[in-house]
Design a protein around this motif. Structure first.
Motif, PDB file in Angstrom:
ATOM      1  N   TYR B 657       0.581  -1.596  -0.197  1.00  0.00           N
ATOM      2  CA  TYR B 657      -0.190  -0.028   0.305  1.00  0.00           C
ATOM      3  C   TYR B 657       0.760   0.823   0.314  1.00  0.00           C
ATOM      4  CZ  TYR B 657      -3.667  -3.138   1.351  1.00  0.00           C
ATOM      5  OH  TYR B 657      -4.668  -4.540   1.632  1.00  0.00           O
ATOM      6  N   GLY B 658       0.748   1.922  -1.068  1.00  0.00           N
ATOM      7  CA  GLY B 658       1.559   3.205  -1.122  1.00  0.00           C
ATOM      8  C   GLY B 658       0.543   4.404  -0.910  1.00  0.00           C
ATOM      9  N   PHE B 659       0.752   5.957  -0.542  1.00  0.00           N
ATOM     10  CA  PHE B 659       0.403   6.550  -0.131  1.00  0.00           C
ATOM     11  C   PHE B 659       0.729   8.078  -2.278  1.00  0.00           C
ATOM     12  CE2 PHE B 659       0.127  10.382   2.022  1.00  0.00           C
ATOM     13  CZ  PHE B 659      -1.463  10.527   2.595  1.00  0.00           C
ATOM     14  N   ILE B 660      -0.421   8.510  -1.472  1.00  0.00           N
ATOM     15  CA  ILE B 660      -0.376   9.916  -2.527  1.00  0.00           C
ATOM     16  C   ILE B 660      -1.134  10.990  -2.134  1.00  0.00           C
ATOM     17  CG2 ILE B 660      -1.250  10.360  -4.503  1.00  0.00           C
ATOM     18  CD1 ILE B 660      -1.738   7.602  -5.481  1.00  0.00           C
ATOM     19  N   ALA B 661      -0.024  12.084  -1.776  1.00  0.00           N
ATOM     20  CA  ALA B 661      -1.343  13.219  -1.362  1.00  0.00           C
ATOM     21  C   ALA B 661      -0.899  14.169  -2.558  1.00  0.00           C
ATOM     22  CB  ALA B 661      -0.127  13.757  -0.435  1.00  0.00           C
ATOM     23  N   GLU B 662      -1.826  14.777  -2.787  1.00  0.00           N
ATOM     24  CA  GLU B 662      -2.120  15.980  -4.154  1.00  0.00           C
ATOM     25  C   GLU B 662      -2.575  17.438  -3.243  1.00  0.00           C
ATOM     26  OE1 GLU B 662      -3.872  14.080  -7.500  1.00  0.00           O
ATOM     27  OE2 GLU B 662      -1.843  13.008  -7.711  1.00  0.00           O
ATOM     28  N   VAL B 663      -1.940  18.338  -4.542  1.00  0.00           N
ATOM     29  CA  VAL B 663      -2.812  19.579  -3.923  1.00  0.00           C
ATOM     30  C   VAL B 663      -2.922  20.155  -5.392  1.00  0.00           C
ATOM     31  CG1 VAL B 663      -2.160  22.169  -3.509  1.00  0.00           C
ATOM     32  CG2 VAL B 663      -1.219  19.713  -1.829  1.00  0.00           C
ATOM     33  N   MET B 664      -3.952  20.953  -5.725  1.00  0.00           N
ATOM     34  CA  MET B 664      -4.126  21.685  -7.003  1.00  0.00           C
ATOM     35  C   MET B 664      -4.911  22.688  -6.646  1.00  0.00           C
ATOM     36  SD  MET B 664      -6.293  20.032 -10.169  1.00  0.00           S
ATOM     37  CE  MET B 664      -5.575  18.783 -10.909  1.00  0.00           C
ATOM     38  N   ALA B 665      -4.593  23.438  -7.674  1.00  0.00           N
ATOM     39  CA  ALA B 665      -5.432  25.034  -7.045  1.00  0.00           C
ATOM     40  C   ALA B 665      -5.306  25.194  -8.713  1.00  0.00           C
ATOM     41  CB  ALA B 665      -4.221  26.124  -7.576  1.00  0.00           C
ATOM     42  N   VAL B 666      -6.491  25.594  -9.184  1.00  0.00           N
ATOM     43  CA  VAL B 666      -7.066  25.712 -10.782  1.00  0.00           C
ATOM     44  C   VAL B 666      -7.916  27.633 -10.547  1.00  0.00           C
ATOM     45  CG1 VAL B 666      -7.837  23.722 -10.710  1.00  0.00           C
ATOM     46  CG2 VAL B 666      -9.873  25.193  -9.734  1.00  0.00           C
ATOM     47  N   GLU B 667      -8.208  27.850 -11.324  1.00  0.00           N
ATOM     48  CA  GLU B 667      -9.299  29.558 -11.336  1.00  0.00           C
ATOM     49  C   GLU B 667      -9.890  29.205 -12.072  1.00  0.00           C
ATOM     50  OE1 GLU B 667      -6.957  32.930 -12.792  1.00  0.00           O
ATOM     51  OE2 GLU B 667      -9.198  33.909 -11.846  1.00  0.00           O
ATOM     52  N   VAL B 668     -11.565  29.393 -11.939  1.00  0.00           N
ATOM     53  CA  VAL B 668     -12.582  28.416 -12.710  1.00  0.00           C
ATOM     54  C   VAL B 668     -12.841  30.040 -13.689  1.00  0.00           C
ATOM     55  CG1 VAL B 668     -14.589  27.806 -12.978  1.00  0.00           C
ATOM     56  CG2 VAL B 668     -13.687  26.670 -11.420  1.00  0.00           C
ATOM     57  N   ASP B 669     -13.419  30.196 -14.704  1.00  0.00           N
ATOM     58  CA  ASP B 669     -13.867  31.562 -15.755  1.00  0.00           C
ATOM     59  C   ASP B 669     -15.382  31.258 -15.592  1.00  0.00           C
ATOM     60  OD1 ASP B 669     -15.303  32.963 -17.815  1.00  0.00           O
ATOM     61  OD2 ASP B 669     -12.975  33.100 -18.962  1.00  0.00           O
ATOM     62  N   PRO B 670     -15.950  32.517 -14.579  1.00  0.00           N
ATOM     63  CA  PRO B 670     -17.549  32.178 -14.926  1.00  0.00           C
ATOM     64  C   PRO B 670     -17.862  32.371 -16.053  1.00  0.00           C
ATOM     65  CG  PRO B 670     -16.543  34.497 -13.944  1.00  0.00           C
ATOM     66  CD  PRO B 670     -15.321  33.697 -14.234  1.00  0.00           C
ATOM     67  N   GLU B 671     -17.924  33.463 -17.076  1.00  0.00           N
ATOM     68  CA  GLU B 671     -18.038  32.939 -17.962  1.00  0.00           C
ATOM     69  C   GLU B 671     -18.210  32.194 -19.183  1.00  0.00           C
ATOM     70  OE1 GLU B 671     -19.872  36.221 -19.150  1.00  0.00           O
ATOM     71  OE2 GLU B 671     -19.261  36.913 -16.838  1.00  0.00           O
ATOM     72  N   THR B 672     -16.939  31.275 -19.357  1.00  0.00           N
ATOM     73  CA  THR B 672     -17.386  29.821 -19.759  1.00  0.00           C
ATOM     74  C   THR B 672     -16.544  28.727 -19.407  1.00  0.00           C
ATOM     75  OG1 THR B 672     -14.820  30.016 -19.698  1.00  0.00           O
ATOM     76  CG2 THR B 672     -15.716  31.490 -21.485  1.00  0.00           C
ATOM     77  N   ALA B 673     -17.024  28.893 -18.142  1.00  0.00           N
ATOM     78  CA  ALA B 673     -16.906  28.002 -17.196  1.00  0.00           C
ATOM     79  C   ALA B 673     -15.372  26.808 -17.507  1.00  0.00           C
ATOM     80  CB  ALA B 673     -17.961  27.221 -17.101  1.00  0.00           C
ATOM     81  N   ALA B 674     -14.500  27.652 -18.153  1.00  0.00           N
ATOM     82  CA  ALA B 674     -13.457  26.981 -18.511  1.00  0.00           C
ATOM     83  C   ALA B 674     -12.535  26.930 -16.903  1.00  0.00           C
ATOM     84  CB  ALA B 674     -12.549  27.316 -19.407  1.00  0.00           C
ATOM     85  N   ILE B 675     -11.908  25.824 -16.628  1.00  0.00           N
ATOM     86  CA  ILE B 675     -10.899  25.101 -15.891  1.00  0.00           C
ATOM     87  C   ILE B 675      -9.834  25.784 -15.793  1.00  0.00           C
ATOM     88  CG2 ILE B 675     -10.535  23.527 -13.942  1.00  0.00           C
ATOM     89  CD1 ILE B 675     -13.179  22.141 -14.286  1.00  0.00           C
ATOM     90  N   LYS B 676      -8.914  26.097 -15.270  1.00  0.00           N
ATOM     91  CA  LYS B 676      -7.642  26.395 -15.546  1.00  0.00           C
ATOM     92  C   LYS B 676      -6.687  25.672 -14.582  1.00  0.00           C
ATOM     93  CE  LYS B 676      -3.897  29.483 -17.389  1.00  0.00           C
ATOM     94  NZ  LYS B 676      -3.812  31.003 -17.433  1.00  0.00           N
ATOM     95  N   ILE B 677      -6.162  24.887 -14.537  1.00  0.00           N
ATOM     96  CA  ILE B 677      -4.904  24.074 -13.536  1.00  0.00           C
ATOM     97  C   ILE B 677      -3.701  25.447 -13.254  1.00  0.00           C
ATOM     98  CG2 ILE B 677      -3.788  21.553 -12.393  1.00  0.00           C
ATOM     99  CD1 ILE B 677      -5.324  20.622 -14.157  1.00  0.00           C
ATOM    100  N   LEU B 678      -3.381  26.080 -11.901  1.00  0.00           N
ATOM    101  CA  LEU B 678      -2.765  26.893 -12.360  1.00  0.00           C
ATOM    102  C   LEU B 678      -1.808  26.002 -11.557  1.00  0.00           C
ATOM    103  CD1 LEU B 678      -4.915  29.699 -10.717  1.00  0.00           C
ATOM    104  CD2 LEU B 678      -4.315  29.518 -13.159  1.00  0.00           C
ATOM    105  N   ARG B 679      -1.849  25.617 -11.107  1.00  0.00           N
ATOM    106  CA  ARG B 679      -0.421  24.441 -10.258  1.00  0.00           C
ATOM    107  C   ARG B 679      -1.274  23.404  -9.579  1.00  0.00           C
ATOM    108  NH1 ARG B 679       3.502  26.543  -6.435  1.00  0.00           N
ATOM    109  NH2 ARG B 679       4.165  24.761  -6.221  1.00  0.00           N
ATOM    110  N   TYR B 680      -0.078  22.298 -10.073  1.00  0.00           N
ATOM    111  CA  TYR B 680      -1.080  20.475  -9.645  1.00  0.00           C
ATOM    112  C   TYR B 680       0.748  19.805  -8.757  1.00  0.00           C
ATOM    113  CZ  TYR B 680      -2.230  15.515 -10.192  1.00  0.00           C
ATOM    114  OH  TYR B 680      -2.370  14.684 -10.028  1.00  0.00           O
ATOM    115  N   VAL B 681       0.088  19.124  -7.653  1.00  0.00           N
ATOM    116  CA  VAL B 681       1.691  19.112  -7.043  1.00  0.00           C
ATOM    117  C   VAL B 681       1.156  17.139  -6.763  1.00  0.00           C
ATOM    118  CG1 VAL B 681       2.365  19.084  -4.719  1.00  0.00           C
ATOM    119  CG2 VAL B 681       2.395  20.976  -6.283  1.00  0.00           C
TER     120      VAL B 681
END
Lengths: 157, 864
Positions: B657-681
C-alpha cells in the motif's frame, strides 16, 4: 482490383487492391509495413499518421488509390544508416513513449510540426501534437522530447 | 537492502523496449499473423439495448463470395457454457447473446471471411429478428419495483448486495457532534487504450488444443474460466500474449469473452480466425469502470476527529455482471478507510444491472470512486466545522508509528509516513502562499480554488477479495472453497559466458518490464543491464504462472520484481555453493558480491560469474555431488499476507500500500466555465523506486486518466440505452493541450514485505485527480455556493450551475439540484434538455434511501 504505384521510404512499390482499400490497410497488409498503426479508423486518434508528399496525413481515412503516384514516409523510414533519427533519440531520452502504439503517428506528427515551425514554444508543441492521442504518457515526455529535438534538427539542416 | 550495491536500481535507465517501438518493429497483436491462412471475423452486434432474439437469417451473408461461415447465439448456447460470475444470483453470461440482448453492441453473431472487408459486408447482411423490450439505464430507476427486469431468473436488477459492518458505526453516529451527508455520482468512463482488442484463435481438432493469441493482460484466472466455457481441459487451452500490448489500463482484462467467442468460431468453422476490434466496437462494448451513485455520511467530533463513516453505493455493471466484478465495490475493501484512523464503518454495496455495456477494471479500479467521495466528504466536514481542509485531514491520518497498520476492514498497510508525505506536498505547493493568493484573487472577484486529496494506493490485489461479495453464511458452507493469493514468477538462466536471460510470465502494456528487470538482475548478479536479455511474452504452456498472474493491479513493481530478485538470489546461492566446492572452503565463508563469489573477509581468490558459468556448463564433473547441473532458477513469489476474507468480512484486499498526497489550484472562468489548472503537485510513496523515469511516466499517465474522467470522458447513454459517445469525436480523450504541468515528488517508505522494498505505482494519480480537481473547483466556486458532487464537470454543466447560482440570492439553495438529478447529462444540448425534464420516480429523493438524505442541509447548492 486496381494497381497502386507509390514510393514509400524511398522504395518504389506496386500493389493491386480493391478500390475501397484504406491506405493504412494497404501499407500494413500489402506492403508489410506494420509500424503504422490503426487506432480509431475515424481520423481522430492520429496513430496512423504518415508523411504524404511531405505533409502529415492520416492513412486510415484515405484510400490506397489516392496514394497512387505519391511519395510516403512511414515510421520505418525515419532511421538513417542504422541510426535513430534525432527525434527518435529524443523520444527515447525523454521517455516519450510507454506502450508505443501511438508513437509512429506521434513521431511523424512531431516531425511535421518541426518542419513548419522549427522552434516551437511549449504551447505550440502541445497544440502541434494534439493531433495524436496518447493514453500512456500524459504527453509530458513527448513535449520534452520535441523541445529537445528541435534545435538538433535545425542544426542538422 | 541487499543487492542494490551496484546501483542500477534507482537509476533512470533508458528503456530497451524503445528501440523496436520507435522504429515500427513492435509486435502488436495485429502486426504479425502467427498462423497461416487466418480468416477474418466481423461481429454482428445488437442495435437495441434490450430485446428478445426471435431468430437469425444468415443466407444472404453466407452467399457472399469470400465468406467462410458464421456462428450465432444458437451455437454459443449449444457449444459453450456461461462464464462463472462473482455473485450467487442466477446470471447467465455467455460470450454472446443467446436468447436476449441486454445492451447496445452486445455480440449476437460472428461472420468469418477471407478478409475483414468481406466479413463486414457479410455482417451487414445478417438479419436478426428482435422483439424490443423496455429499457432501463439508470441504476436507481433499475431498482424500482416496476422497472424492466433484465434477467428474469434473478427477478430484479440487483446482482448482489452486501452490507459490511466494521466496528460499531451506529454508535459512532450516535456519539457524533456533527454528521455530514452527501450524494455523489461518478461517471462511466474507460481509459480507452489506443490499440483495441485483438484475438487470433486456432483450434486443432485432432489433438484437441486451442491456441489463442490475444492482447489479454491477465488476470490469468480468466484462463481456467474460459477453458470451462469452451469445454476444454486447461492444459488444452493455450493463451499466448505477444511482447507488445498497445496500452490497457485494466480494460484488456475484459477481452476474455471475445477469446471464447473467436475460439468457438475457429472450432465451428474449422479455420484459424482473427478478429481486431474497431474503435466503435471498443467504445460500445469493451469495458469501462462503473457509473456509481453514492450516499456518504461522516460522523465527527467538533474538533474534526472522525468517528465513523457510512457508504451506500449503487454500482452499475451494465447488462450482465462480468468477472472480476463486483470488484467495483469490493476491490478496495482493505483500504475503504483510506489514510484515516477511524474504526467504525458501514458499507452498503449494491451491484445493479442496467441496459448499458459491461464493466470491469479500469485504471485505479474503484479507487477513483472511493476517494472522490471520501475526499469530498473531508472538505465538507472541514467546511461544516470551520476548519482548514488541511487540519481536518491531519487530525485523522494514520501515524508513522502505527505501521504495519491493520485497518478495520482487514487491510494491512505495510509501511508509510502519511503526515510527512502530506507535508511535502503542502510545502512543494506553497500551500499557505496559495491561500494568500486565493484571498487576493477572491477579493478581486476571481474564482480561484485549492483542492487537496490524500489516498492510500493499493497494489497487487489479493484475489481473495472477490469473495467479499458473497455472504459469510455462503462462505461458511463446507463445499465452499476459500480463495486467496497474489503470486508471480520469474526464471533466470545464466549462459556459459555469464550473461543472462530472464523469462517472465507478465503481460506489460508499456510499463517497461524488460528494462526494470535488466536493472534488478544487473544489481543482483553484478552485471550491467545490457548483459541481461528479458523475455516477457506470456505463454500459458511454457511459462510458470498461477491464476493470480498477469500485469494488473499495479502488480509488477511489487510482486513481479520480487520474483525476479528471488530467482537471482537462488542462483547466487548456488554459485556460492559451487565456488565453495571449487575453492575447498566452507560455503558460509564466502559470499556473492559485485559479480563474483568472494571470501567474506574480502581477501584471497574469487570466482567471477563468467568463470563459474563456463565451468558449470562445460564441465559438469566439476559440480559438487548432488548439485543439479545447469544454471537456471525459477522463483515464484507469493505474499503470505494475502489471506482469504474472514467471517467478519475483513480482507487484506491488496498486498502493498503506497500513499498519494496532492494539491491542486485552479481558476474557473465564470463566463465560459473553463477550468484552468494553476498548480498541480503530487507526492507519491511507492517504496523503493526502481526506475524513477518509468515511475514518473506512470504518474503522468495516471493523472491524465483521472483528469479525463473528471472533466471530459463519459460513456453517455440516452434513455433508450443508445451510446451517445461512440467515437473519439464525442468521447473526449484529453490531448496534449489539456494536459497540465505536474510537479512530482517522492517519499520513500520501503515495503517490509518485498525483497527490494518496492510497491506498485501503476494506478497512481488516476485515483486522486477526480477528487483533487473536484475539491479545487468546489473551493473556487464556494462564493457561489456550488459544490461538485458529480463528474465529469463538463463546461455546459458547470456553466449552468454557475449561471443558476448567480441568479439565486446568496445563501438560498438553488432548485437546480433536485430538478436535474437524473439522468446525468453529457455534452450535447439535446441531452441537456432531456435531463432537465423531471422524470417520475427519479427527480425526488427516493424512499429506499431515506436513511441518507439527498442534500447536505447546509445552504450550499449541489452541482448536478
Amino acid at each position: 482490383m486496381v494497381t497502386v504505384r507509390l514510393n514509400v521510404n524511398g522504395v518504389a512499390h506496386e500493389g493491386r487492391c480493391e478500390p475501397r482499400k484504406l491506405l493504412a490497410d494497404f501499407i500494413r497488409e500489402d506492403l508489410g509495413l506494420t509500424g503504422t498503426h490503426v487506432g480509431c479508423e475515424h481520423g481522430i486518434c492520429g496513430a496512423c499518421t504518415i508523411m504524404f508528399n511531405g505533409e502529415a496525413a492520416r492513412s486510415c481515412i484515405m484510400l490506397a488509390v489516392q496514394a497512387d503516384g505519391a511519395e510516403l514516409m512511414t515510421v520505418e523510414g525515419l532511421m538513417r544508416d542504422g541510426k535513430l533519427h534525432p527525434l527518435q533519440e529524443a523520444f527515447r531520452e525523454h521517455h516519450a513513449l510507454q506502450c508505443g502504439f501511438c508513437t509512429p503517428g506521434m513521431l511523424i506528427t512531431a516531425l511535421d510540426l518541426l518542419r513548419t515551425n522549427p522552434s516551437p514554444n511549449d504551447r505550440e508543441i502541445r497544440e502541434g501534437i494534439s493531433a495524436v492521442l496518447c493514453r500512456c504518457t500524459g504527453y509530458q515526455g513527448i513535449v520534452n522530447a520535441v523541445r529537445a529535438a528541435a534545435p538538433i534538427l535545425v542544426a542538422g539542416r | 537492502m541487499e543487492g542494490t550495491g551496484l546501483g542500477w536500481i534507482g537509476k533512470s535507465v533508458k528503456r530497451v523496449e524503445d528501440a523496436r517501438l520507435l522504429t515500427g518493429r513492435g509486435t502488436f497483436i495485429d502486426d504479425h499473423p502467427p498462423v497461416a491462412n487466418a480468416c477474418h471475423a466481423a461481429i454482428v452486434r445488437s442495435p437495441l439495448a434490450h430485446a428478445k432474439i426471435r431468430g437469425y437469417e444468415l443466407s444472404a451473408a453466407l452467399a457472399l463470395p469470400g465468406v467462410v461461415g458464421a456462428i450465432t447465439g444458437e451455437d454459443v448456447a449449444r457449444h459453450t457454457k456461461p462464464f462463472s460470475v462473482g455473485v450467487t444470483a442466477p446470471i447467465h453470461y455467455y460470450c454472446a447473446a443467446t436468447d436476449r440482448v441486454r445492451f447496445v453492441g452486445e455480440p449476437v453473431a460472428v461472420v468469418v471471411a477471407k478478409n475483414r472487408y468481406i466479413a463486414e459486408d457479410a455482417a451487414d447482411l445478417v438479419q436478426v429478428d428482435y422483439e424490443p423490450l423496455p429499457v432501463v439505464v439508470d441504476p436507481e430507476r433499475a431498482l424500482d419495483a416496476d422497472a424492466p427486469v433484465l434477467h428474469e431468473a434473478v427477478g430484479s436488477n440487483l446482482a448482489g448486495n452486501r452490507r459490511l459492518v466494521y466496528g460499531d458505526p451506529d454508535r459512532a453516529f450516535r456519539d457524533a457532534d456533527v454528521v455530514v451527508n452527501e450524494r455523489f455520482t461518478f461517471p462511466k468512463y474507460a481509459s480507452t487504450p489506443i490499440e483495441t482488442y485483438g484475438v487470433i484463435a486456432r483450434w486443432d481438432l485432432l489433438d484437441g488444443v486451442c491456441t489463442v493469441w490475444s492482447n489479454f493482460m491477465g488476470p490469468f484466472i480468466m484462463h481456467p474460466l474460459t477453458a470451462r466455457v469452451l469445454g476444454l481441459p486447461e492444459n488444452r487451452l493455450r493463451f499466448i500474449v505477444p511482447a507488445d500490448i498497445g496500452g490497457s489500463f485494466g480494460i484488456k482484462s475484459s477481452i476474455y469473452p471475445y477469446i471464447a467467442l473467436i475460439a468457438l468460431a475457429a472450432k465451428r468453422l474449422g479455420v484459424p480466425v482473427k478478429w481486431i476490434e474497431d474503435r466503435r466496437e471498443h467504445l460500445l462494448a469493451s469495458s469501462s469502470g462503473t457509473d456509481r451513485v453514492a450516499y456518504r455520511e461522516v460522523a465527527a467530533r467538533q474538533d474534526g476527529t472522525i468517528l465513523g463513516m457510512r457508504f451506500k453505493w449503487l454500482d452499475n455493471v451494465g447488462g450482465y455482471i462480468r468477472s472480476p466484478e463486483p470488484g467495483c465495490s469490493f476491490r478496495p475493501t482493505g483500504n475503504f478507510v483510506g489514510p484515516y484512523r477511524f474504526q467504525h464503518l458501514e458499507v452498503d454495496a449494491s451491484v445493479v444491472m442496467t441496459n448499458k455495456s459491461l464493466t470491469g477494471p479500469n485504471r485505479g479500479y474503484a479507487c477513483g470512486h472511493l476517494y472522490f467521495e471520501t475526499e469530498g466528504m473531508m472538505d465538507r466536514l472541514a467546511d461544516r466545522l470551520g476548519l482548514d481542509p488541511v487540519e481536518v485531514r491531519r487530525k485523522n491520518l494514520i501515524q508513522p508509528d502505527q505501521f504495519p497498520y491493520r485497518t478495520p476492514s482487514g487491510g494491512l498497510y505495510d509501511s508509510g509516513d502519511y503526515p510527512a508525505a502530506f507535508d511535502r506536498a503542502l510545502e512543494l505547493a506553497g500551500y499557505d502562499e496559495l491561500r494568500r493568493e486565493q484571498a487576493t484573487a477572491r477579493a478581486a472577484g476571481r474564482y480561484v480554488g485549492i483542492g487537496l486529496a490524500l489516498a492510500v494506493d493499493p497494489s497487487v490485489s489479493n484475489m481473495g477479495y472477490v469473495a467479499t461479495a458473497l455472504d459469510p453464511q455462503f462462505r461458511a458452507k463446507p463445499e465452499y472453497l476459500a480463495k486467496s493469493g497474489a503470486v508471480d514468477s520469474a526464471t533466470i538462466k545464466i549462459d556459459p559466458l555469464g550473461r543472462v536471460i530472464a523469462i517472465l510470465g507478465t503481460t506489460p502494456q508499456g510499463q517497461g518490464h524488460q528494462t526494470v528487470v535488466s536493472q534488478i538482475v544487473a544489481d543482483e548478479l553484478g552485471l550491467v543491464p545490457q548483459d541481461v536479455t528479458v523475455v516477457d511474452e506470456m505463454d500459458t504452456f511454457t511459462r510458470v504462472w498461477s491464476i493470480s498472474s498477469g500485469t494488473y493491479s499495479s502488480r509488477f513493481g511489487s510482486v513481479g520484481t520480487s520474483a525476479v530478485a528471488l530467482a537471482a538470489r537462488k542462483l547466487t546461492a548456488k554459485l556460492v555453493d559451487y565456488a565453495a566446492h571449487l575453492m575447498e572452503l566452507p560455503a558460509p565463508s564466502l559470499e556473492f558480491r559485485d559479480g563474483a563469489v568472494r571470501l567474506r573477509d574480502g581477501k584471497g581468490p574469487s570466482y567471477s560469474i563468467k568463470d563459474l558459468a563456463g565451468r558449470a556448463h562445460w564441465n559438469t564433473e566439476s559440480l559438487p555431488e548432488g548439485m543439479e547441473p545447469g544454471l537456471q532458477a525459477t522463483a515464484v513469489f507469493g505474499f503470505t499476507v494475502a489471506k482469504a476474507v474472514d467471517a467478519e468480512d475483513r480482507v487484506n484486499s491488496s498486498n502493498t500500500y503506497g500513499f498519494i498526497a496532492e494539491v491542486m489550484a485552479v481558476e474557473v472562468d465564470p463566463e465560459t466555465a473553463a477550468i484552468k489548472i494553476l498548480r498541480y503537485v503530487t507526492v507519491h510513496d511507492a517504496g523503493t523506486i526502481i526506475n524513477p523515469m518509468i515511475a514518473e511516466g506512470q504518474i503522468y499517465g495516471g493523472a491524465l486518466h483521472g483528469l479525463g474522467g473528471a472533466l471530459y470522458e463519459e460513456l453517455a447513454y440516452d434513455e433508450n440505452g443508445q451510446l451517445l459517445t461512440g467515437t473519439f469525436m464525442d468521447y473526449l480523450v484529453p490531448t496534449a493541450s489539456e494536459a497540465p504541468q505536474i510537479e512530482i515528488a517522492h517519499v520513500v517508505s520501503p515495503s517490509p514485505l518485498t525483497p527490494l522494498g518496492s510497491k506498485g505505482l501503476g494506478e497512481s494519480s488516476s485515483m486522486t485527480v477526480p477528487a483533487v480537481i473536484a475539491n479545487a473547483v468546489s473551493d473556487a466556486l464556494a462564493p457561489l455556493g456550488i459544490r461538485i458532487n458529480e463528474l465529469p464537470m463538463t463546461p455546459s454543466k458547470l456553466w449552468k450551475a454557475i449561471d443558476q447560482a448567480q441568479r439565486t440570492p446568496t445563501g438560498v439553495s438553488a432548485p437546480l439540484a433536485s430538478g436535474a438529478l437524473q439522468p446525468r447529462r453529457g455534452v450535447s444540448e439535446p441531452r441537456e434538455s432531456r435531463a432537465l425534464r423531471p422524470r417520475a420516480g427519479v427527480s425526488e429523493p427516493r424512499a429506499s434511501f431515506s436513511g441518507h438524505p439527498r442534500s447536505d442541509p447546509t445552504s450550499r447548492t449541489s452541482l448536478q
